[in-house]
Enzyme design. Sequence first.
Site, PDB file in Angstrom:
ATOM      1  N   TYR A 148       0.841  -1.195   0.000  1.00 33.73           N
ATOM      2  CA  TYR A 148       0.000   0.000   0.000  1.00 33.73           C
ATOM      3  C   TYR A 148       0.877   1.247   0.000  1.00 33.73           C
ATOM      4  O   TYR A 148       0.564   2.234  -0.663  1.00 33.73           O
ATOM      5  CB  TYR A 148      -0.928  -0.004   1.225  1.00 33.73           C
ATOM      6  CG  TYR A 148      -1.932  -1.137   1.188  1.00 33.73           C
ATOM      7  CD1 TYR A 148      -3.134  -0.993   0.508  1.00 33.73           C
ATOM      8  CD2 TYR A 148      -1.670  -2.345   1.817  1.00 33.73           C
ATOM      9  CE1 TYR A 148      -4.057  -2.033   0.460  1.00 33.73           C
ATOM     10  CE2 TYR A 148      -2.583  -3.390   1.776  1.00 33.73           C
ATOM     11  CZ  TYR A 148      -3.771  -3.230   1.093  1.00 33.73           C
ATOM     12  OH  TYR A 148      -4.672  -4.261   1.031  1.00 33.73           O
ATOM     13  N   ASN A 208     -12.102  -1.214  -5.101  1.00 33.70           N
ATOM     14  CA  ASN A 208     -11.789  -1.479  -6.509  1.00 33.70           C
ATOM     15  C   ASN A 208     -13.006  -2.108  -7.213  1.00 33.70           C
ATOM     16  O   ASN A 208     -13.464  -3.168  -6.808  1.00 33.70           O
ATOM     17  CB  ASN A 208     -10.583  -2.410  -6.594  1.00 33.70           C
ATOM     18  CG  ASN A 208     -10.294  -2.890  -7.999  1.00 33.70           C
ATOM     19  OD1 ASN A 208     -10.661  -2.260  -8.981  1.00 33.70           O
ATOM     20  ND2 ASN A 208      -9.636  -4.027  -8.101  1.00 33.70           N
ATOM     21  N   CYS A 214      -5.974  -5.533  -7.512  1.00 36.91           N
ATOM     22  CA  CYS A 214      -5.893  -5.177  -6.094  1.00 36.91           C
ATOM     23  C   CYS A 214      -5.435  -6.369  -5.251  1.00 36.91           C
ATOM     24  O   CYS A 214      -4.895  -6.180  -4.159  1.00 36.91           O
ATOM     25  CB  CYS A 214      -7.219  -4.627  -5.593  1.00 36.91           C
ATOM     26  SG  CYS A 214      -8.617  -5.721  -5.809  1.00 36.91           S
ATOM     27  N   HIS A 215      -5.607  -7.581  -5.781  1.00 36.37           N
ATOM     28  CA  HIS A 215      -5.131  -8.764  -5.056  1.00 36.37           C
ATOM     29  C   HIS A 215      -3.607  -8.788  -4.958  1.00 36.37           C
ATOM     30  O   HIS A 215      -3.058  -9.504  -4.129  1.00 36.37           O
ATOM     31  CB  HIS A 215      -5.643 -10.053  -5.722  1.00 36.37           C
ATOM     32  CG  HIS A 215      -5.203 -10.239  -7.123  1.00 36.37           C
ATOM     33  ND1 HIS A 215      -5.832  -9.602  -8.183  1.00 36.37           N
ATOM     34  CD2 HIS A 215      -4.210 -10.986  -7.660  1.00 36.37           C
ATOM     35  CE1 HIS A 215      -5.230  -9.960  -9.313  1.00 36.37           C
ATOM     36  NE2 HIS A 215      -4.242 -10.798  -9.017  1.00 36.37           N
ATOM     37  N   GLU A 272      -0.956 -17.024  -9.913  1.00 34.56           N
ATOM     38  CA  GLU A 272      -0.055 -16.220 -10.725  1.00 34.56           C
ATOM     39  C   GLU A 272       1.405 -16.627 -10.523  1.00 34.56           C
ATOM     40  O   GLU A 272       2.177 -16.662 -11.484  1.00 34.56           O
ATOM     41  CB  GLU A 272      -0.246 -14.736 -10.428  1.00 34.56           C
ATOM     42  CG  GLU A 272      -1.585 -14.225 -10.924  1.00 34.56           C
ATOM     43  CD  GLU A 272      -1.802 -12.741 -10.700  1.00 34.56           C
ATOM     44  OE1 GLU A 272      -0.850 -12.033 -10.293  1.00 34.56           O
ATOM     45  OE2 GLU A 272      -2.919 -12.294 -10.947  1.00 34.56           O
TER      46      GLU A 272
END
Length: 172
Positions: A110, A133, A141-142, A168
Amino acid sequence: MQTILYYGELDTPIGTIVIISNGENIVRIDYGSMTALEDKLMGWANKFIGEVTFVYMPKKVNHVVEQLNGYFSDDHQNFSINFKFYGTPFQLKVWQALYDTIPFGETKSYKDIAQTIGNVKAVRAVGGAVNKNPLSIIVPCHRVIGANGKLVGYNGGLDKKEYLLSHESINL
């Protein structure tokens, strides 16, 4: 004047998601079904768009469904869709920074996002914007984590955030 928003739903490995389009752009992607989210979405629409009617029309979001299916089946890592944000000026800045600066398989804190938008003292406000979001998965945002490297808060639930980050990292 009434605005029509079109939607479709997609079953994914992390549950159902609803995809909403204004006919030209994708305006929301949320975890859950339209039935479960209708009150929340109506409140959002009334705040930022005005009077709306939601119309179930999956063909208006099929191109996003195809790309999300590709994402979940490991066929691609990036999205190519037209989208439009509805939010406060600060939220728009944060969401655009997420989209522009966090590639597939990477994370930022953040604090990193606050620095990216040129407001290093806005870490909490960044967290609030990230939580709102409107385009889950597409606007990543993850991929935002705590400064200590820990997973913190996720509007869809930490289980979904963990799944997406793991997915990912395996598919880099």
